[in-house]
Design a protein around this motif. Structure first.
Motif, PDB file in Angstrom:
ATOM      1  N   GLU A 337       0.651  -1.213   0.071  1.00 19.17           N
ATOM      2  CA  GLU A 337      -0.005   0.069  -0.181  1.00 19.17           C
ATOM      3  C   GLU A 337       0.916   1.201  -0.017  1.00 19.17           C
ATOM      4  O   GLU A 337       0.700   2.073  -0.791  1.00 19.17           O
ATOM      5  N   LYS A 338       1.864   1.330   1.046  1.00 20.13           N
ATOM      6  CA  LYS A 338       2.772   2.563   1.201  1.00 20.13           C
ATOM      7  C   LYS A 338       4.223   2.269   1.535  1.00 20.13           C
ATOM      8  O   LYS A 338       4.803   2.081   2.557  1.00 20.13           O
ATOM      9  N   PRO A 339       4.740   1.436   0.334  1.00 20.19           N
ATOM     10  CA  PRO A 339       6.016   1.072   0.481  1.00 20.19           C
ATOM     11  C   PRO A 339       7.130   2.370   0.738  1.00 20.19           C
ATOM     12  O   PRO A 339       7.071   3.345   0.537  1.00 20.19           O
ATOM     13  N   VAL A 340       8.166   1.765   1.605  1.00 19.07           N
ATOM     14  CA  VAL A 340       9.321   2.688   1.972  1.00 19.07           C
ATOM     15  C   VAL A 340       9.986   2.985   0.609  1.00 19.07           C
ATOM     16  O   VAL A 340      10.624   4.086   0.425  1.00 19.07           O
ATOM     17  N   GLY A 341      10.275   2.016  -0.066  1.00 20.91           N
ATOM     18  CA  GLY A 341      11.230   2.065  -1.247  1.00 20.91           C
ATOM     19  C   GLY A 341      11.500   0.786  -1.779  1.00 20.91           C
ATOM     20  O   GLY A 341      11.254  -0.379  -1.161  1.00 20.91           O
ATOM     21  N   PHE A 342      12.530   0.694  -3.029  1.00 19.46           N
ATOM     22  CA  PHE A 342      12.779  -0.436  -3.473  1.00 19.46           C
ATOM     23  C   PHE A 342      14.037  -0.106  -4.411  1.00 19.46           C
ATOM     24  O   PHE A 342      14.383   0.731  -4.571  1.00 19.46           O
ATOM     25  N   GLY A 343      14.852  -1.214  -4.565  1.00 23.66           N
ATOM     26  CA  GLY A 343      16.045  -0.937  -5.366  1.00 23.66           C
ATOM     27  C   GLY A 343      16.851  -2.068  -5.641  1.00 23.66           C
ATOM     28  O   GLY A 343      16.632  -3.426  -5.150  1.00 23.66           O
ATOM     29  N   LEU A 344      17.717  -2.058  -6.523  1.00 20.89           N
ATOM     30  CA  LEU A 344      18.623  -3.236  -7.232  1.00 20.89           C
ATOM     31  C   LEU A 344      19.751  -2.917  -6.532  1.00 20.89           C
ATOM     32  O   LEU A 344      20.527  -1.982  -6.783  1.00 20.89           O
ATOM     33  N   MET A 345      20.333  -3.752  -5.824  1.00 21.29           N
ATOM     34  CA  MET A 345      21.611  -3.536  -5.054  1.00 21.29           C
ATOM     35  C   MET A 345      22.556  -4.592  -5.637  1.00 21.29           C
ATOM     36  O   MET A 345      22.486  -5.731  -5.955  1.00 21.29           O
ATOM     37  N   GLN A 346      23.958  -3.912  -5.193  1.00 15.49           N
ATOM     38  CA  GLN A 346      25.008  -4.871  -5.277  1.00 15.49           C
ATOM     39  C   GLN A 346      25.663  -4.990  -3.952  1.00 15.49           C
ATOM     40  O   GLN A 346      26.401  -4.116  -3.731  1.00 15.49           O
ATOM     41  N   ASP A 374       2.666   9.987  -1.185  1.00 17.47           N
ATOM     42  CA  ASP A 374       1.718   8.655  -1.061  1.00 17.47           C
ATOM     43  C   ASP A 374       1.580   8.365  -2.564  1.00 17.47           C
ATOM     44  O   ASP A 374       0.946   8.934  -3.275  1.00 17.47           O
ATOM     45  N   TRP A 375       2.341   7.130  -3.055  1.00 15.61           N
ATOM     46  CA  TRP A 375       1.957   6.676  -4.253  1.00 15.61           C
ATOM     47  C   TRP A 375       0.914   5.842  -4.690  1.00 15.61           C
ATOM     48  O   TRP A 375       0.374   5.369  -5.590  1.00 15.61           O
ATOM     49  N   GLY A 376       0.171   5.532  -3.400  1.00 13.84           N
ATOM     50  CA  GLY A 376      -1.239   4.798  -3.357  1.00 13.84           C
ATOM     51  C   GLY A 376      -0.694   3.329  -3.690  1.00 13.84           C
ATOM     52  O   GLY A 376       0.624   2.865  -3.665  1.00 13.84           O
ATOM     53  N   PRO A 377      -1.797   2.352  -3.555  1.00 18.92           N
ATOM     54  CA  PRO A 377      -1.349   1.197  -3.614  1.00 18.92           C
ATOM     55  C   PRO A 377      -1.125   0.418  -4.814  1.00 18.92           C
ATOM     56  O   PRO A 377      -1.165   1.081  -5.947  1.00 18.92           O
ATOM     57  N   PHE A 398      10.504  -2.434 -11.102  1.00 17.93           N
ATOM     58  CA  PHE A 398       9.624  -0.812 -11.241  1.00 17.93           C
ATOM     59  C   PHE A 398       8.193  -0.962 -10.139  1.00 17.93           C
ATOM     60  O   PHE A 398       8.019  -2.291  -9.785  1.00 17.93           O
ATOM     61  N   TRP A 399       7.694   0.181  -9.848  1.00 13.96           N
ATOM     62  CA  TRP A 399       6.478   0.210  -9.136  1.00 13.96           C
ATOM     63  C   TRP A 399       5.467   0.044 -10.485  1.00 13.96           C
ATOM     64  O   TRP A 399       5.367   0.960 -11.328  1.00 13.96           O
ATOM     65  N   VAL A 400       4.340  -0.647 -10.224  1.00 11.95           N
ATOM     66  CA  VAL A 400       3.263  -0.373 -11.102  1.00 11.95           C
ATOM     67  C   VAL A 400       1.913  -0.190  -9.936  1.00 11.95           C
ATOM     68  O   VAL A 400       1.412  -0.999  -9.172  1.00 11.95           O
ATOM     69  N   PRO A 401       1.406   1.234 -10.461  1.00  5.39           N
ATOM     70  CA  PRO A 401       0.392   1.716  -9.460  1.00  5.39           C
ATOM     71  C   PRO A 401      -0.908   0.946  -9.932  1.00  5.39           C
ATOM     72  O   PRO A 401      -1.196   0.420 -11.098  1.00  5.39           O
ATOM     73  N   ASP A 402      -1.699   0.808  -8.811  1.00  6.74           N
ATOM     74  CA  ASP A 402      -3.232   0.362  -9.207  1.00  6.74           C
ATOM     75  C   ASP A 402      -4.203   1.390 -10.167  1.00  6.74           C
ATOM     76  O   ASP A 402      -4.997   1.181 -10.721  1.00  6.74           O
ATOM     77  N   LYS A 403      -3.575   2.678  -9.947  1.00  6.03           N
ATOM     78  CA  LYS A 403      -4.529   3.737 -10.733  1.00  6.03           C
ATOM     79  C   LYS A 403      -4.650   3.313 -11.853  1.00  6.03           C
ATOM     80  O   LYS A 403      -3.815   3.027 -12.822  1.00  6.03           O
ATOM     81  N   ALA A 404      -5.797   3.495 -12.704  1.00 10.45           N
ATOM     82  CA  ALA A 404      -6.043   3.340 -14.005  1.00 10.45           C
ATOM     83  C   ALA A 404      -5.584   4.664 -14.624  1.00 10.45           C
ATOM     84  O   ALA A 404      -5.580   5.529 -14.349  1.00 10.45           O
ATOM     85  N   THR A 405      -4.940   4.096 -16.191  1.00 13.69           N
ATOM     86  CA  THR A 405      -4.596   4.949 -17.201  1.00 13.69           C
ATOM     87  C   THR A 405      -5.510   5.260 -18.223  1.00 13.69           C
ATOM     88  O   THR A 405      -6.610   4.331 -18.225  1.00 13.69           O
ATOM     89  N   GLY A 406      -5.579   6.282 -18.870  1.00 13.80           N
ATOM     90  CA  GLY A 406      -6.340   6.576 -19.888  1.00 13.80           C
ATOM     91  C   GLY A 406      -6.341   7.842 -20.400  1.00 13.80           C
ATOM     92  O   GLY A 406      -5.487   8.670 -19.840  1.00 13.80           O
ATOM     93  N   GLU A 407      -6.938   8.171 -21.531  1.00 12.39           N
ATOM     94  CA  GLU A 407      -7.018   9.494 -22.078  1.00 12.39           C
ATOM     95  C   GLU A 407      -7.271  10.668 -21.316  1.00 12.39           C
ATOM     96  O   GLU A 407      -8.352  10.428 -20.366  1.00 12.39           O
ATOM     97  N   GLY A 408      -6.609  11.512 -21.243  1.00 12.49           N
ATOM     98  CA  GLY A 408      -6.580  12.781 -20.141  1.00 12.49           C
ATOM     99  C   GLY A 408      -6.210  12.631 -18.912  1.00 12.49           C
ATOM    100  O   GLY A 408      -6.314  13.525 -18.075  1.00 12.49           O
TER     101      GLY A 408
END
Length: 531
Positions: A337-346, A374-377, A398-408
């Protein structure tokens, strides 16, 4: 294996069902500055006086919004065919002359060099300089470049334009300008801090990555760079992103140093709906490592730019997922829902584990996405692609939001990118430092997993401390769980066997160390597949 390169090359677009053919490896130190200052490259005067107010991010947002209302039009115009026929080595022989670097003669803390168009870099990229609120275009001239051994049949067009941009700043000494960041190819960019070598890449946006259809590669088509003050410690860069179904206004505040950080704001404007939009994408390479359980004919024990995905979850749990080079495409999804972050680490910084004097994998940076606001779920996606060579970038997160995309529709995301050598560590928790996989016994179908954890707290614990493991599997049976302190390095080792179920692939594994109800480590997660 040597990959001599002074430039970052990204081979795209391709179908994602194959490895992303992005030829990339470390760049040598940048050229030393000349003793005598040279004049800056010409700047084209603005066509008109422009807006009365000073140029700022809102101007880029307005351009992106207006662009989204128009049909997509890619600008590959004006490039002679002989430039498109250049191979990789011919293209990298075209170098911006260091003495022509912008601001070189003004005693400023940053300098700019541009990339020439050619090879796979066909898109015209416009570069603007913002000085005291006024924006002017950086003019192209062949005199800015050394073309090496290349011989062209015809003169180059006077309005050819550029392919990308890179930035320099003193990291080691005040009078030596080191390359700190480069933007070249689609919306790809890289950055390094002190003592780091180019490794993984970031992108402005990922569109339909990992789906069984052609991936869409947005392009940074125009940049604006604010001229810094003489005492500036940061550089502000704006970028206009364009693609078939989305446009975007981006602001990067670049802060070089021991670790380099970028504060990124992206305002996206959608022309159409997108099935999978990836926010803050990271792209890396994993060829083989200590957890690779099949033979690869390579004298080097490990070859990778990153060795794991780290996620800070909203629950307070920290998750470590070792990367792999799978036999078939793998997609892992980590919802939150509200992650702190993410990363690809060496995480592995031990040269002995790589034995590569040229590639310097132990000096490749980790990249951590610190989520701001807040990026949302949504979910963190990890995509691992089968690869038969280290030249391919086969890891994407990468992060994929639940928000719907669409024209406008339009959305804004802010985050801070950290490029660092000292790995970002979960607060107070022991971290996974090794994952090894092998047969539990000769000719046995069962697999043995050995995971080592380390932290200052774990180091201080007696080998008789009440440390136990919590291990689970989505299928199959877990047996022979052993937890013990490794007296050779003061780490704690967990080992267990997996007895797979027939035709139950893949198997998702989870493990952590605890003392009573208290977690001592982050959560190790792993996807095992018999094929």
């Amino acid at each position: 294996m040597s990959f001599p390169s002074w430039i970052v090359v990204f081979l795209c677009p391709l179908l994602f069902s194959t490895a992303l053919a992005e030829s990339k490896k470390s760049a040598p130190p940048p050229p030393q500055p000349a003793a005598v200052p040279a004049p800056s490259p010409p700047v084209t005067p603005p066509a008109d006086k422009g807006p009365a107010k000073p140029f700022d991010f809102s101007d880029v947002e307005q351009k992106a919004k207006e662009l989204a209302a128009k049909p997509y039009a890619r600008d590959e115009s004006g490039m002679p065919e002989f430039l498109t026929r250049l191979d990789y080595d011919q293209y990298r022989d075209i170098r911006y002359k260091p003495e022509k670097a912008l601001w070189r003669d003004e005693n400023l803390p940053f300098q700019i060099q541009a990339f020439h168009r050619g090879f796979i870099f066909k898109d015209r990229v416009v570069i603007n300089i913002v000085d005291r609120g006024s924006s002017t275009r950086l003019a192209y001239s062949p005199e800015l470049f050394d073309f090496g051994k290349n011989q062209f049949p015809n003169p180059l067009p006077a309005d050819l334009g550029f392919a990308g941009i890179r930035f320099h700043h003193p990291l080691r000494k005040d009078d030596i300008f080191d390359e700190i960041a480069v933007f070249l190819g689609a919306s790809y960019f890289r950055a390094v801090g002190l003592g780091q070598l180019y490794g993984l890449s970031a992108r402005g946006l990922a569109v339909d990555t990992g789906l069984p259809k052609a991936e869409e590669f947005p392009i940074f088509k125009e940049f604006w760079i604010e001229k810094p003050a003489k005492d500036a410690s940061a550089l502000t860069v704006y970028a206009l992103l364009d693609s078939e179904r989305v446009t975007g206004a981006y602001r990067f505040i670049i802060r070089p140093g021991l670790d380099l950080t970028m504060d990124v704001t992206s305002h996206l404007y959608f022309r159409q709906g997108i099935e999978r939009v990836g926010i803050a994408p990271l792209t890396s390479m994993f060829y083989h490592g200590e957890n690779t359980d099949r033979f690869l004919d390579d004298f080097r024990p490990e070859v990778h730019d990153s060795d794991g995905l780290l996620i800070g979850r909203s629950t307070g749990e920290w998750v470590w997922r070792p990367l792999n080079n799978p036999r078939q495409l793998r997609i892992s999804v980590f919802r939150d829902e509200k992650p702190v972050g993410f990363g690809l680490m060496q995480r592995d910084r031990n040269f002995d584990h790589y034995q590569d004097l040229e590639a310097g994998y132990n000096r490749r940076p980790s990249a951590w996405v610190e989520i701001l606001g807040d990026w949302g779920p949504g979910a963190v996606y990890l995509i691992e692609i089968p690869s038969d060579a280290e030249k391919y970038d086969n890891i994407v997160a990468f992060w994929v939001p639940d928000k719907a995309t669409g024209e406008g529709k339009e959305y804004t995301y802010s985050y801070r990118l950290h490029f660092l050598l000292d790995e970002f560590t979960a607060p107070g928790g022991g971290k996974v430092v090794a994952t090894r996989v092998g047969a539990s016994a000769p000719d046995s179908p069962n697999r043995k997993f050995v995971v080592e954890f380390a932290s200052p707290t774990l180091k201080l614990l007696s080998d008789k401390a009440a440390v136990e493991a919590e291990v689970s599997a989505s299928a199959g049976k877990i047996t022979n769980i052993v937890v013990q302190k490794n007296s050779e390095n003061d780490r704690w080792r967990l080992s267990f066997d997996l007895e797979p179920e027939k035709d139950k692939d893949p198997v998702e594994l989870r493990a952590m160390l605890k003392s009573g109800k208290d977690a001592l480590t982050e959560t190790w997660v792993y996807q095992w597949n018999r094929r």
